[in-house]
Design a protein around this motif. Structure first.
Motif, PDB file in Angstrom:
ATOM      1  N   CYS A  27      23.024  -2.635  20.246  1.00 10.57           N
ATOM      2  CA  CYS A  27      21.391  -3.546  21.267  1.00 10.57           C
ATOM      3  C   CYS A  27      21.503  -4.350  19.400  1.00 10.57           C
ATOM      4  O   CYS A  27      21.829  -3.330  18.877  1.00 10.57           O
ATOM      5  CB  CYS A  27      20.370  -2.300  20.490  1.00 10.57           C
ATOM      6  SG  CYS A  27      18.496  -3.047  20.841  1.00 10.57           S
ATOM      7  N   GLN A  29      19.195  -6.176  18.587  1.00 12.28           N
ATOM      8  CA  GLN A  29      17.809  -5.790  17.653  1.00 12.28           C
ATOM      9  C   GLN A  29      17.819  -5.019  16.643  1.00 12.28           C
ATOM     10  O   GLN A  29      17.544  -4.843  15.246  1.00 12.28           O
ATOM     11  CB  GLN A  29      16.644  -5.429  18.415  1.00 12.28           C
ATOM     12  CG  GLN A  29      14.912  -5.987  18.449  1.00 12.28           C
ATOM     13  CD  GLN A  29      15.188  -6.721  18.013  1.00 12.28           C
ATOM     14  OE1 GLN A  29      15.315  -8.565  18.933  1.00 12.28           O
ATOM     15  NE2 GLN A  29      14.260  -7.490  16.918  1.00 12.28           N
ATOM     16  N   CYS A  30      18.327  -3.612  16.772  1.00  9.36           N
ATOM     17  CA  CYS A  30      18.517  -3.049  15.996  1.00  9.36           C
ATOM     18  C   CYS A  30      19.650  -2.073  15.499  1.00  9.36           C
ATOM     19  O   CYS A  30      19.871  -1.135  14.690  1.00  9.36           O
ATOM     20  CB  CYS A  30      18.081  -1.088  16.166  1.00  9.36           C
ATOM     21  SG  CYS A  30      18.667  -0.644  17.714  1.00  9.36           S
ATOM     22  N   CYS A  48      13.162   1.681  18.772  1.00  8.00           N
ATOM     23  CA  CYS A  48      13.321   0.276  19.300  1.00  8.00           C
ATOM     24  C   CYS A  48      12.461  -0.402  20.757  1.00  8.00           C
ATOM     25  O   CYS A  48      13.383   0.669  21.784  1.00  8.00           O
ATOM     26  CB  CYS A  48      15.143  -0.347  18.983  1.00  8.00           C
ATOM     27  SG  CYS A  48      15.405  -1.625  19.094  1.00  8.00           S
ATOM     28  N   CYS A  51      15.650  -1.863  23.138  1.00 11.01           N
ATOM     29  CA  CYS A  51      16.695  -1.074  23.724  1.00 11.01           C
ATOM     30  C   CYS A  51      16.191   0.527  24.621  1.00 11.01           C
ATOM     31  O   CYS A  51      16.772   1.460  24.977  1.00 11.01           O
ATOM     32  CB  CYS A  51      18.271  -0.338  23.257  1.00 11.01           C
ATOM     33  SG  CYS A  51      17.964   0.377  21.355  1.00 11.01           S
TER      34      CYS A  51
HETATM   35 ZN   LIG Z   1      17.103  -1.747  19.882  1.00 15.75          ZN
END
Ligand SMILES: [Zn+2]
Length: 69
Positions: A27, A29-30, A48, A51
């Motif tokens: 992921c 994002q995280c 998160c 995901c």
């Molecule tokens: Zn994530």
């Protein structure tokens, strides 16, 4: 057969083989931490949302091959 079509077919085959062995993408994002950190409140974090707390995504090709999670 058109050369471009052969290139596309080979690329697709390579991509699907890759998806069979490595079906997940981390992921972005995280970065696999599975947590979403608050930018306003320091130390506050949650699952998160990108995901859904899993830490990875199933690649498109892997979904085509029948992988679900
Ligand atoms: Zn994530």
């Amino acid at each position: 057969m058109h050369p471009l079509l052969i290139v596309t077919l080979v690329a697709t085959a390579v991509y699907l083989t890759s998806c069979a062995f490595h079906p997940y993408m981390k992921c972005k994002q995280c970065n696999r931490s599975k947590e979403s950190h608050s930018t306003t409140f320091k130390g506050a974090f949650g699952k998160c949302r990108t995901c859904n707390g899993v830490g990875h995504h199933v690649r498109w090709g892997a979904r085509v091959l029948g992988r679900k999670s």
